[in-house]
Motif scaffolding. Structure first.
Motif, PDB file in Angstrom:
ATOM      1  N   SER A  95       0.823  -1.200   0.000  1.00 54.31           N
ATOM      2  CA  SER A  95       0.000   0.000   0.000  1.00 54.31           C
ATOM      3  C   SER A  95       0.865   1.262   0.000  1.00 54.31           C
ATOM      4  CB  SER A  95      -0.889  -0.005   1.240  1.00 54.31           C
ATOM      5  OG  SER A  95      -1.440   1.252   1.418  1.00 54.31           O
ATOM      6  N   PRO A  96       0.410   2.295  -0.714  1.00 56.38           N
ATOM      7  CA  PRO A  96       1.166   3.546  -0.688  1.00 56.38           C
ATOM      8  C   PRO A  96       0.940   4.327   0.601  1.00 56.38           C
ATOM      9  CG  PRO A  96      -0.745   3.793  -2.074  1.00 56.38           C
ATOM     10  CD  PRO A  96      -0.738   2.370  -1.617  1.00 56.38           C
ATOM     11  N   GLU A  97      -0.078   3.946   1.347  1.00 51.46           N
ATOM     12  CA  GLU A  97      -0.355   4.669   2.589  1.00 51.46           C
ATOM     13  C   GLU A  97      -0.946   3.688   3.606  1.00 51.46           C
ATOM     14  OE1 GLU A  97      -3.085   8.313   4.278  1.00 51.46           O
ATOM     15  OE2 GLU A  97      -3.215   7.739   2.174  1.00 51.46           O
ATOM     16  N   VAL A  98      -0.258   3.581   4.706  1.00 54.18           N
ATOM     17  CA  VAL A  98      -0.747   2.664   5.737  1.00 54.18           C
ATOM     18  C   VAL A  98      -1.478   3.463   6.809  1.00 54.18           C
ATOM     19  CG1 VAL A  98       0.030   1.148   7.604  1.00 54.18           C
ATOM     20  CG2 VAL A  98       1.049   0.949   5.359  1.00 54.18           C
ATOM     21  N   ILE A  99      -2.640   2.954   7.225  1.00 52.15           N
ATOM     22  CA  ILE A  99      -3.386   3.670   8.259  1.00 52.15           C
ATOM     23  C   ILE A  99      -2.864   3.216   9.622  1.00 52.15           C
ATOM     24  CG2 ILE A  99      -5.681   4.131   9.217  1.00 52.15           C
ATOM     25  CD1 ILE A  99      -6.767   3.425   6.364  1.00 52.15           C
ATOM     26  N   ALA A 100      -2.212   4.133  10.284  1.00 49.60           N
ATOM     27  CA  ALA A 100      -1.549   3.780  11.551  1.00 49.60           C
ATOM     28  C   ALA A 100      -2.530   3.202  12.566  1.00 49.60           C
ATOM     29  CB  ALA A 100      -0.859   5.014  12.125  1.00 49.60           C
ATOM     30  N   MET A 101      -3.751   3.752  12.595  1.00 50.47           N
ATOM     31  CA  MET A 101      -4.741   3.282  13.571  1.00 50.47           C
ATOM     32  C   MET A 101      -5.105   1.821  13.323  1.00 50.47           C
ATOM     33  SD  MET A 101      -5.215   5.469  15.828  1.00 50.47           S
ATOM     34  CE  MET A 101      -6.652   4.831  16.678  1.00 50.47           C
ATOM     35  N   HIS A 102      -5.231   1.462  12.037  1.00 49.49           N
ATOM     36  CA  HIS A 102      -5.548   0.071  11.687  1.00 49.49           C
ATOM     37  C   HIS A 102      -4.428  -0.855  12.154  1.00 49.49           C
ATOM     38  CE1 HIS A 102      -8.672   0.796   8.251  1.00 49.49           C
ATOM     39  NE2 HIS A 102      -8.985   1.414   9.370  1.00 49.49           N
ATOM     40  N   GLU A 103      -3.203  -0.412  11.874  1.00 44.60           N
ATOM     41  CA  GLU A 103      -2.044  -1.244  12.228  1.00 44.60           C
ATOM     42  C   GLU A 103      -1.942  -1.383  13.746  1.00 44.60           C
ATOM     43  OE1 GLU A 103      -0.123  -2.712   9.843  1.00 44.60           O
ATOM     44  OE2 GLU A 103      -1.529  -1.846   8.426  1.00 44.60           O
ATOM     45  N   TRP A 104      -2.187  -0.275  14.439  1.00 42.16           N
ATOM     46  CA  TRP A 104      -2.118  -0.271  15.900  1.00 42.16           C
ATOM     47  C   TRP A 104      -3.198  -1.176  16.482  1.00 42.16           C
ATOM     48  CZ3 TRP A 104       0.720   0.082  19.863  1.00 42.16           C
ATOM     49  CH2 TRP A 104       0.223   0.412  21.122  1.00 42.16           C
ATOM     50  N   GLU A 105      -4.392  -1.062  15.897  1.00 39.60           N
ATOM     51  CA  GLU A 105      -5.520  -1.875  16.347  1.00 39.60           C
ATOM     52  C   GLU A 105      -5.189  -3.362  16.200  1.00 39.60           C
ATOM     53  OE1 GLU A 105      -9.344  -2.683  17.775  1.00 39.60           O
ATOM     54  OE2 GLU A 105      -8.212  -0.818  17.786  1.00 39.60           O
ATOM     55  N   ARG A 106      -4.566  -3.682  15.068  1.00 42.85           N
ATOM     56  CA  ARG A 106      -4.197  -5.081  14.791  1.00 42.85           C
ATOM     57  C   ARG A 106      -3.170  -5.579  15.804  1.00 42.85           C
ATOM     58  NH1 ARG A 106      -5.409  -4.609   9.334  1.00 42.85           N
ATOM     59  NH2 ARG A 106      -3.563  -3.465   8.756  1.00 42.85           N
ATOM     60  N   LEU A 107      -2.221  -4.713  16.120  1.00 39.68           N
ATOM     61  CA  LEU A 107      -1.191  -5.095  17.087  1.00 39.68           C
ATOM     62  C   LEU A 107      -1.831  -5.388  18.445  1.00 39.68           C
ATOM     63  CD1 LEU A 107       1.933  -5.335  17.282  1.00 39.68           C
ATOM     64  CD2 LEU A 107       1.927  -3.048  18.226  1.00 39.68           C
ATOM     65  N   LYS A 108      -2.748  -4.520  18.846  1.00 39.73           N
ATOM     66  CA  LYS A 108      -3.430  -4.711  20.135  1.00 39.73           C
ATOM     67  C   LYS A 108      -4.214  -6.019  20.127  1.00 39.73           C
ATOM     68  CE  LYS A 108      -5.754  -0.880  20.681  1.00 39.73           C
ATOM     69  NZ  LYS A 108      -6.643   0.117  21.232  1.00 39.73           N
ATOM     70  N   LEU A 109      -4.945  -6.228  19.015  1.00 41.18           N
ATOM     71  CA  LEU A 109      -5.752  -7.447  18.905  1.00 41.18           C
ATOM     72  C   LEU A 109      -4.889  -8.692  18.953  1.00 41.18           C
ATOM     73  CD1 LEU A 109      -8.324  -6.459  16.129  1.00 41.18           C
ATOM     74  CD2 LEU A 109      -8.859  -6.977  18.498  1.00 41.18           C
ATOM     75  N   SER A 110      -3.751  -8.628  18.261  1.00 36.28           N
ATOM     76  CA  SER A 110      -2.915  -9.828  18.198  1.00 36.28           C
ATOM     77  C   SER A 110      -2.302 -10.127  19.566  1.00 36.28           C
ATOM     78  CB  SER A 110      -1.847  -9.700  17.119  1.00 36.28           C
ATOM     79  OG  SER A 110      -0.778  -8.950  17.564  1.00 36.28           O
ATOM     80  N   VAL A 111      -1.930  -9.097  20.311  1.00 39.98           N
ATOM     81  CA  VAL A 111      -1.379  -9.322  21.653  1.00 39.98           C
ATOM     82  C   VAL A 111      -2.462  -9.918  22.542  1.00 39.98           C
ATOM     83  CG1 VAL A 111      -0.493  -8.168  23.727  1.00 39.98           C
ATOM     84  CG2 VAL A 111       0.379  -7.529  21.485  1.00 39.98           C
ATOM     85  N   ARG A 112      -3.651  -9.326  22.475  1.00 39.80           N
ATOM     86  CA  ARG A 112      -4.768  -9.794  23.308  1.00 39.80           C
ATOM     87  C   ARG A 112      -5.117 -11.248  22.970  1.00 39.80           C
ATOM     88  NH1 ARG A 112     -10.458  -7.183  22.654  1.00 39.80           N
ATOM     89  NH2 ARG A 112     -11.612  -8.768  23.769  1.00 39.80           N
ATOM     90  N   PHE A 113      -5.154 -11.519  21.682  1.00 38.63           N
ATOM     91  CA  PHE A 113      -5.508 -12.867  21.237  1.00 38.63           C
ATOM     92  C   PHE A 113      -4.478 -13.884  21.729  1.00 38.63           C
ATOM     93  CE2 PHE A 113      -5.858 -16.450  18.403  1.00 38.63           C
ATOM     94  CZ  PHE A 113      -7.219 -16.599  18.249  1.00 38.63           C
ATOM     95  N   SER A 114      -3.207 -13.542  21.566  1.00 35.35           N
ATOM     96  CA  SER A 114      -2.139 -14.474  21.978  1.00 35.35           C
ATOM     97  C   SER A 114      -2.234 -14.776  23.465  1.00 35.35           C
ATOM     98  CB  SER A 114      -0.762 -13.876  21.685  1.00 35.35           C
ATOM     99  OG  SER A 114      -0.650 -13.596  20.346  1.00 35.35           O
ATOM    100  N   VAL A 115      -2.453 -13.735  24.255  1.00 36.90           N
ATOM    101  CA  VAL A 115      -2.511 -13.926  25.717  1.00 36.90           C
ATOM    102  C   VAL A 115      -3.711 -14.803  26.081  1.00 36.90           C
ATOM    103  CG1 VAL A 115      -2.871 -12.735  27.924  1.00 36.90           C
ATOM    104  CG2 VAL A 115      -1.282 -11.793  26.240  1.00 36.90           C
ATOM    105  N   CYS A 116      -4.890 -14.467  25.532  1.00 37.76           N
ATOM    106  CA  CYS A 116      -6.111 -15.228  25.845  1.00 37.76           C
ATOM    107  C   CYS A 116      -5.972 -16.679  25.402  1.00 37.76           C
ATOM    108  CB  CYS A 116      -7.318 -14.608  25.143  1.00 37.76           C
ATOM    109  SG  CYS A 116      -7.822 -13.077  25.894  1.00 37.76           S
ATOM    110  N   CYS A 117      -5.393 -16.864  24.216  1.00 41.11           N
ATOM    111  CA  CYS A 117      -5.265 -18.205  23.653  1.00 41.11           C
ATOM    112  C   CYS A 117      -4.346 -19.060  24.526  1.00 41.11           C
ATOM    113  CB  CYS A 117      -4.677 -18.083  22.247  1.00 41.11           C
ATOM    114  SG  CYS A 117      -5.267 -19.321  21.143  1.00 41.11           S
ATOM    115  N   ALA A 118      -3.219 -18.484  24.925  1.00 40.97           N
ATOM    116  CA  ALA A 118      -2.277 -19.227  25.772  1.00 40.97           C
ATOM    117  C   ALA A 118      -2.926 -19.562  27.107  1.00 40.97           C
ATOM    118  CB  ALA A 118      -1.018 -18.400  25.997  1.00 40.97           C
ATOM    119  N   TYR A 119      -3.675 -18.610  27.653  1.00 43.38           N
ATOM    120  CA  TYR A 119      -4.339 -18.817  28.945  1.00 43.38           C
ATOM    121  C   TYR A 119      -5.361 -19.950  28.846  1.00 43.38           C
ATOM    122  CZ  TYR A 119      -7.365 -17.783  32.947  1.00 43.38           C
ATOM    123  OH  TYR A 119      -8.117 -17.876  34.078  1.00 43.38           O
TER     124      TYR A 119
END
Lengths: 263, 188
Positions: B109-133
């Motif tokens: 992409s020529p332009e990345v939406i920082a909020m989308h990327e940030w949201e994804r990072l948060k989701l992935s951290v949350r998912f990993s923690v919940c999944c491991a738990y």
């Protein structure tokens, strides 16, 4: 037993020789065209060594003149190092316009925050302020490099082996500088020679890494500019992907809720 | 050594640690563009598994205990735990596939939406923690029944919602085709 002062002088001499060897290889392999800022940085380092050596011969190590020249030029060299790191970051991510637009802001913010943290402790005599500022800048450089490598890893962006080796060399030296200075700071007046010797040795290790990398790896493997989708398409697809990720997350969260799932 | 100096040393050591970690090869091979688009447009395994899960209700086990089939009950408990773990693995696989797709998207992409990327990072951290738990909770046998029950009840509604989202993505399949061929060039 070899005195620390002599050891340090020996390390200094070997380091200067390695700086010249690196400069030779950069010139010989025409890296000045692919890594112009890095080339300038190495030139600055060689000039600094020569200048410090001249002042050392003339006035000695424990003089104010030597200190002013050594630390004055050191600040310039650290700035050049920061610029060279920025060049590496641009070489690695610049071809991916979208990511680069995000990355340089993040890298800049990380660098600024870490530098500000480092400068918080720069107080007392002006000599201490300068040395503390140097530590803040080194820590900032190391943080920027680590963030850059995390970016490339997260987005699976391939990074040229030469650029990776250069980045590792910069980062290891900066980290070592921070640790070395912090450990010796309370005893700097009595252990200055040994601290300086360790610092020079760490820089020597980075120089050797860079020499091997410049000799071994090609430097012109920069990724080509690729733009294939519009911002609008990215926005729509990205939003949908986030929605799906969010749903999966919600799913998992429901499973973890003590009362079981909601109807 | 003062606290501030200790923090500096700690930061330097941490940075070296992260630097070493970034040099490690990723645990799994990156998905190819074709794999990602095939996965995005097809039904995911995690959407099929709930049907299996649904068939195995906790009441079955209660019934077996009453009849005195303790061995059979123990075997069922083990098997159900395995199914729940498999289901979690599939969920995680789906999640990682979506993350992989989003990375490829950002790269092109020529332009990345920082909020989308940030949201994804948060989701992935949350998912990993919940999944491991949840995974450890299942492995240790802590309240597996309730978790299992929750899995089966939830799965149906979630499957529907995820499928809706998938359908929305499918509407942009035309974009995907061009996208895929370009990605293929990049990966190949």
């Amino acid at each position: 037993m070899v005195e620390p002062l002599h050891l340090r002088d020996l390390a200094w001499a070997v380091t200067t020789c390695c700086e010249i060897v690196l400069l030779f290889y950069l010139w010989n392999r025409r890296r000045y065209s692919t890594h112009p800022v890095l080339f300038l940085y190495v030139v600055a380092v060689v000039v600094q060594s020569a200048l410090a050596m001249l002042v050392y011969e003339e006035w000695g190590y424990s003089t104010r003149a030597y200190w002013v020249v050594a630390w004055g030029t050191q600040m310039l060299v650290i700035c050049a190092r920061g610029w060279a790191v920025f060049e590496l970051a641009h070489r690695s991510l610049g071809a991916y316009r979208g990511i680069w637009a995000l990355a340089w802001r993040v890298l800049f913010s990380v660098g600024a925050v870490v530098l500000a943290y480092g400068l918080l402790f720069a107080h007392g005599q002006w000599t201490t302020v300068v040395m503390n500022a140097g530590r803040g800048m080194e820590l900032s450089i190391a943080a920027i490099i680590v963030t850059l490598l995390l970016f490339t890893r997260y987005y699976r962006v391939p990074i040229a082996p030469l650029d990776r080796s250069l980045a590792i060399g910069f980062c290891l030296y900066s980290c070592f500088y921070v640790a070395n200075f912090s450990l010796f700071e309370p005893h700097l007046s009595s252990r200055a020679y040994f601290w300086n010797f360790l610092d020079i040795s760490a820089f020597l290790a980075s120089l050797l890494l860079w020499i091997v990398a410049v000799r071994r790896y090609p430097g012109d493997s920069r990724a080509e500019q690729r733009i294939t989708i519009s911002s609008e398409v990215y926005g729509q697809l990205s939003e949908n992907l986030n929605l799906r990720l969010h749903l999966l997350n919600e799913h998992l969260a429901e499973l973890l809720r003590p009362g079981g799932p909601r109807p | 050594m003062t606290l501030s100096l200790f923090v500096f040393v700690l930061l330097a050591v941490t940075l070296v640690g992260i630097l070493a970690w970034t040099g490690r090869a990723p645990r799994r091979k990156p998905w190819t563009a074709d794999q990602i688009f095939a996965a995005l447009s097809s039904e995911r395994h995690s959407l099929r598994l709930p049907a299996i899960v649904q068939a195995l209700q906790p009441e079955d086990v209660a019934f077996l205990v009453e009849r005195g089939h303790r061995k059979l009950r123990a075997r069922l408990v083990r098997e159900r735990r395995q199914i729940a773990l498999r289901y979690l693995n599939q969920l995680q696989e789906d999640f990682e596939m979506l993350l992989e797709a989003s990375r490829l998207l950002a790269v092109l992409s020529p332009e990345v939406i920082a909020m989308h990327e940030w949201e994804r990072l948060k989701l992935s951290v949350r998912f990993s923690v919940c999944c491991a738990y949840l995974r450890w909770k299942l492995r240790l046998g802590l309240e597996p029944w309730r978790t299992f029950d929750a899995l089966s009840t939830m799965a149906g509604s979630m499957a529907l919602r995820v499928e809706t989202a998938t359908a929305r993505m499918g509407e942009r399949a035309a974009v995907g085709a061009a996208f895929s061929s370009t990605l293929q060039g990049r990966r190949g």
